[in-house]
Design an enzyme around this catalytic site. Sequence first.
Site, short mmCIF file in Angstrom:
data_model
loop_
_atom_site.label_atom_id
_atom_site.label_comp_id
_atom_site.label_asym_id
_atom_site.label_seq_id
_atom_site.Cartn_x
_atom_site.Cartn_y
_atom_site.Cartn_z
N ASP A 188 0.87 -1.16 0.00
CA ASP A 188 0.00 0.00 0.00
C ASP A 188 0.92 1.23 0.00
O ASP A 188 2.14 1.09 0.17
CB ASP A 188 -0.89 -0.03 1.25
N ASP A 226 -0.16 5.15 1.07
CA ASP A 226 -0.42 6.18 2.07
C ASP A 226 -0.43 5.61 3.48
O ASP A 226 -1.14 4.65 3.78
CB ASP A 226 -1.75 6.87 1.79
#
Length: 398
Positions: free
Chosen positions: A180, A182
């Site tokens: 991922d 953020d």
Amino acid sequence: MIVDHYSLPLEPEEWVMKSTAVYKELFPSVPTLPGVAKLVHHLAKSGVPIAVATSSSTSAFNLKTSNHYGLFSLFHQIVTGDHEAVKNAKPAPDIFLHAAELLGFKGDTAADCLVVEDAPLGVEAGRNAGMQVVMVPDPRLHSSHTDAATVSVPNLHALKLQDFGLPPYPYKPVTHVIFDMDGLLLNTQTMYSSVSARILAKHGKEPDFDFKMKVIGRRSQEVASMAVEHYQLPYTGEEYLQIHESELHALFPTCDLLPGVERLLKHLHSNNVKIAVATSSARNIMEMKTSTKHSEIFSLFSHIVTGCDSELEKSKPHPQIYDLARKRFSDSPPAGSCLVFEDAPNGVEAGIAAGMQVVMIPHHKTSKEYLLPATQLLSTMADFQPQDFGLPPFPSDE
């Protein structure tokens, strides 16, 4: 004892007053030690009763753990040094015997408990309680002070659980890693939170952390609509999104990599481990966050799947984005050969639903219910041990 040992020109009361003032400033920022989050999460997930038995007072404990709420939510019991049942301090066994009793072990069954300690007095207390003791000593401590421990290890990564009849770590080897972005690679989540808080404050409202846990990892348009409804804001979802993004876009180019990220990505790439990104951010937003300061690091990825991808129909917690990222590796590995790194509950759910193992590095407020589903829990990527998943170890660990 300190005043006497160092011949200080102070009264003991003055030492206590001055040192307490420093402790209050430093305690909230203390980090976790290597292997702690991984071990505590694994034991809780495996149904092993676990407790904390600390000589710290309740107030000191609360200060030290204020930025580790999620980790300490995994413990079944907490016993502090000022608890009324703890009549005598370590090396007396009182605190360990009481912690064992709270877990359902007393009398002869107290010996079924394992103590994990760092200090000689604590080791002695555990032994006096009739328990085995794993010691993780300060490296400056003379080896003679570790003799009383059942076993001494340099950090909790080195603890062999099966030596004590505890469930071993269940991790399986992988060949590919999907990240991922953020809050996992980049510190952008603090930016999202601060901007949201400012907008809410204008309308007399405060951020709801549980709501954040439900929406983090979803597409921005979806989050905006949900936020307007949840907080009853006088905007349409599109209006809220425009206000939110106008502030964020000025901040994104300044974001930094989170601890341990650069080291791990460069290590995996140099060892020919294929890596990819699966982010709910749109392509233009992703480039806004990465092009100014992090283009070199992001060039190491095999590919990047963004939230605006033409083949992506559903956002996290649906597993589609991780399945797309997997299929776009040149060798299209099976799902079980992929490891996902996530910070958000929705992302963890997506990775697991995609048939992959998931390492979670969450916000410190994330609670037990969101932590347990992960395959492994870490406080920071700097604590990741690649060999846990059959990946090449860092050179210093070989």
